[in-house]
Scaffold this motif. Structure first.
Motif, PDB file in Angstrom:
ATOM      1  N   GLU A   1       1.698   3.574  26.271  1.00 29.18           N
ATOM      2  CA  GLU A   1       2.519   3.523  27.581  1.00 29.18           C
ATOM      3  C   GLU A   1       3.920   3.911  27.564  1.00 29.18           C
ATOM      4  N   VAL A   2       4.416   4.685  28.011  1.00 30.16           N
ATOM      5  CA  VAL A   2       5.910   5.311  28.004  1.00 30.16           C
ATOM      6  C   VAL A   2       6.420   4.313  28.957  1.00 30.16           C
ATOM      7  N   ARG A   3       7.771   3.541  28.477  1.00 35.11           N
ATOM      8  CA  ARG A   3       8.521   2.671  29.405  1.00 35.11           C
ATOM      9  C   ARG A   3       9.743   2.883  29.128  1.00 35.11           C
ATOM     10  N   LEU A   4      10.762   3.000  30.201  1.00 38.79           N
ATOM     11  CA  LEU A   4      12.291   3.240  30.182  1.00 38.79           C
ATOM     12  C   LEU A   4      12.950   1.947  30.737  1.00 38.79           C
ATOM     13  N   VAL A   5      13.566   1.135  29.960  1.00 40.07           N
ATOM     14  CA  VAL A   5      14.097   0.113  30.457  1.00 40.07           C
ATOM     15  C   VAL A   5      15.552   0.060  30.557  1.00 40.07           C
ATOM     16  N   GLU A   6      16.227  -0.288  31.849  1.00 37.43           N
ATOM     17  CA  GLU A   6      17.544   0.530  31.902  1.00 37.43           C
ATOM     18  C   GLU A   6      18.256  -1.072  31.996  1.00 37.43           C
ATOM     19  N   SER A   7      19.564  -1.056  31.870  1.00 35.19           N
ATOM     20  CA  SER A   7      20.553  -2.027  31.964  1.00 35.19           C
ATOM     21  C   SER A   7      21.944  -1.544  32.280  1.00 35.19           C
ATOM     22  N   GLY A   8      22.648  -2.454  32.752  1.00 30.14           N
ATOM     23  CA  GLY A   8      24.321  -2.272  32.665  1.00 30.14           C
ATOM     24  C   GLY A   8      24.910  -1.828  34.156  1.00 30.14           C
ATOM     25  N   GLY A   9      23.794  -1.791  35.329  1.00 29.08           N
ATOM     26  CA  GLY A   9      24.407  -1.618  36.532  1.00 29.08           C
ATOM     27  C   GLY A   9      25.198  -2.878  36.881  1.00 29.08           C
ATOM     28  N   GLY A  10      25.749  -2.607  38.168  1.00 27.63           N
ATOM     29  CA  GLY A  10      26.443  -3.625  38.637  1.00 27.63           C
ATOM     30  C   GLY A  10      27.718  -3.474  39.563  1.00 27.63           C
ATOM     31  N   LEU A  11      28.620  -4.321  39.779  1.00 30.27           N
ATOM     32  CA  LEU A  11      29.640  -3.860  40.945  1.00 30.27           C
ATOM     33  C   LEU A  11      30.925  -3.582  40.029  1.00 30.27           C
ATOM     34  N   VAL A  12      31.745  -2.704  40.490  1.00 33.83           N
ATOM     35  CA  VAL A  12      32.961  -2.198  39.544  1.00 33.83           C
ATOM     36  C   VAL A  12      34.032  -1.893  40.705  1.00 33.83           C
ATOM     37  N   GLN A  13      35.048  -2.130  40.728  1.00 28.39           N
ATOM     38  CA  GLN A  13      36.092  -1.597  41.237  1.00 28.39           C
ATOM     39  C   GLN A  13      36.435   0.005  40.975  1.00 28.39           C
ATOM     40  N   ALA A  14      36.943   0.524  42.064  1.00 26.18           N
ATOM     41  CA  ALA A  14      37.225   1.777  41.691  1.00 26.18           C
ATOM     42  C   ALA A  14      38.219   2.112  40.816  1.00 26.18           C
ATOM     43  N   GLY A  15      37.983   3.132  40.096  1.00 26.37           N
ATOM     44  CA  GLY A  15      38.828   3.114  38.830  1.00 26.37           C
ATOM     45  C   GLY A  15      38.424   2.493  37.551  1.00 26.37           C
ATOM     46  N   GLY A  16      37.565   1.617  37.588  1.00 25.86           N
ATOM     47  CA  GLY A  16      36.992   0.954  36.541  1.00 25.86           C
ATOM     48  C   GLY A  16      35.763   1.842  35.646  1.00 25.86           C
ATOM     49  N   SER A  17      34.960   0.936  35.061  1.00 24.39           N
ATOM     50  CA  SER A  17      34.198   1.667  33.958  1.00 24.39           C
ATOM     51  C   SER A  17      33.032   0.754  34.044  1.00 24.39           C
ATOM     52  N   LEU A  18      31.798   1.501  33.562  1.00 27.31           N
ATOM     53  CA  LEU A  18      30.595   1.083  33.371  1.00 27.31           C
ATOM     54  C   LEU A  18      29.699   1.695  32.321  1.00 27.31           C
ATOM     55  N   ARG A  19      28.801   0.856  31.598  1.00 32.59           N
ATOM     56  CA  ARG A  19      28.095   1.672  30.493  1.00 32.59           C
ATOM     57  C   ARG A  19      26.798   1.184  30.891  1.00 32.59           C
ATOM     58  N   LEU A  20      25.864   2.275  31.363  1.00 31.37           N
ATOM     59  CA  LEU A  20      24.362   1.943  31.384  1.00 31.37           C
ATOM     60  C   LEU A  20      23.847   2.440  30.012  1.00 31.37           C
ATOM     61  N   SER A  21      22.462   1.481  29.887  1.00 34.63           N
ATOM     62  CA  SER A  21      21.642   1.729  28.756  1.00 34.63           C
ATOM     63  C   SER A  21      20.265   1.971  28.862  1.00 34.63           C
ATOM     64  N   CYS A  22      19.556   2.609  28.134  1.00 35.97           N
ATOM     65  CA  CYS A  22      18.211   2.990  28.613  1.00 35.97           C
ATOM     66  C   CYS A  22      17.271   2.857  27.181  1.00 35.97           C
ATOM     67  N   GLU A  23      16.547   1.934  27.229  1.00 39.15           N
ATOM     68  CA  GLU A  23      15.593   2.155  25.859  1.00 39.15           C
ATOM     69  C   GLU A  23      14.475   2.898  26.137  1.00 39.15           C
ATOM     70  N   VAL A  24      13.935   3.710  25.156  1.00 39.13           N
ATOM     71  CA  VAL A  24      12.602   4.385  25.620  1.00 39.13           C
ATOM     72  C   VAL A  24      11.572   3.977  24.577  1.00 39.13           C
ATOM     73  N   SER A  25      10.327   3.856  25.057  1.00 34.04           N
ATOM     74  CA  SER A  25       9.218   3.222  24.005  1.00 34.04           C
ATOM     75  C   SER A  25       8.031   3.999  24.620  1.00 34.04           C
ATOM     76  N   GLY A  26       7.373   4.156  23.448  1.00 37.08           N
ATOM     77  CA  GLY A  26       5.799   4.677  23.917  1.00 37.08           C
ATOM     78  C   GLY A  26       5.705   6.234  23.682  1.00 37.08           C
ATOM     79  N   LEU A  27       6.776   6.806  23.149  1.00 37.86           N
ATOM     80  CA  LEU A  27       6.658   8.303  22.934  1.00 37.86           C
ATOM     81  C   LEU A  27       6.525   8.770  21.387  1.00 37.86           C
ATOM     82  N   GLY A  28       6.296   7.606  20.380  1.00 32.34           N
ATOM     83  CA  GLY A  28       5.863   7.732  19.384  1.00 32.34           C
ATOM     84  C   GLY A  28       7.169   8.478  18.492  1.00 32.34           C
TER      85      GLY A  28
END
Length: 132
Positions: A1-28
């Motif tokens: 089974e292919v799974r994509l698990v995201e993290s890192g979203g949220g609330l940030v002020q304009a001009g700020g930064s965020l880092r989103l992560s995504c782990e992929v599994s199940g593709l061998g």
């Protein structure tokens, strides 16, 4: 089974930064392409950045180019989307996507384009809210 698990979203002020992560599994051990789409309120999904598992370079939509960097950890099968100088118009749901196969930088647009050829694998989405 292919799974994509995201993290890192949220609330940030304009001009700020965020880092989103995504782990992929199940593709061998096969090659694949992965990246990020987003859906802004009232808009159609937009592919914003994609990269191949061979890490030959990422592509970016004009809306985020110059403000975002997509990188991949091939061992962890995890991508990181660093977004800087965020604007209120970046508010929306961000989805990690993936597709099997080898993609050079020149062919990544096929993965990053919404529509009939959209990637078959999507994460659950993570909300990014940018306050002005």
């Amino acid at each position: 089974e292919v799974r994509l698990v995201e993290s890192g979203g949220g609330l940030v002020q304009a001009g700020g930064s965020l880092r989103l992560s995504c782990e992929v599994s199940g593709l061998g051990g096969a090659d694949y392409a992965t990246g990020w789409f987003r859906q802004l309120p009232g808009k159609e999904p937009e592919g914003i950045s994609c990269i191949g598992s061979t890490d030959e370079g990422a592509i970016y939509a004009g809306s985020v180019k110059g403000r975002s960097t997509l990188s991949i950890d091939k061992v962890k099968k995890t991508t990181y989307l660093q977004m800087n100088n965020l604007k209120s118009e970046d508010t929306g749901v961000y989805y990690c996507v993936a597709d099997r196969g080898y993609y050079s930088t020149d062919s990544l647009y096929r993965v990053c384009t919404p529509g009939p050829r959209s990637p078959p694998y999507w994460g659950q989405g993570t909300l990014v809210t940018v306050s002005s």
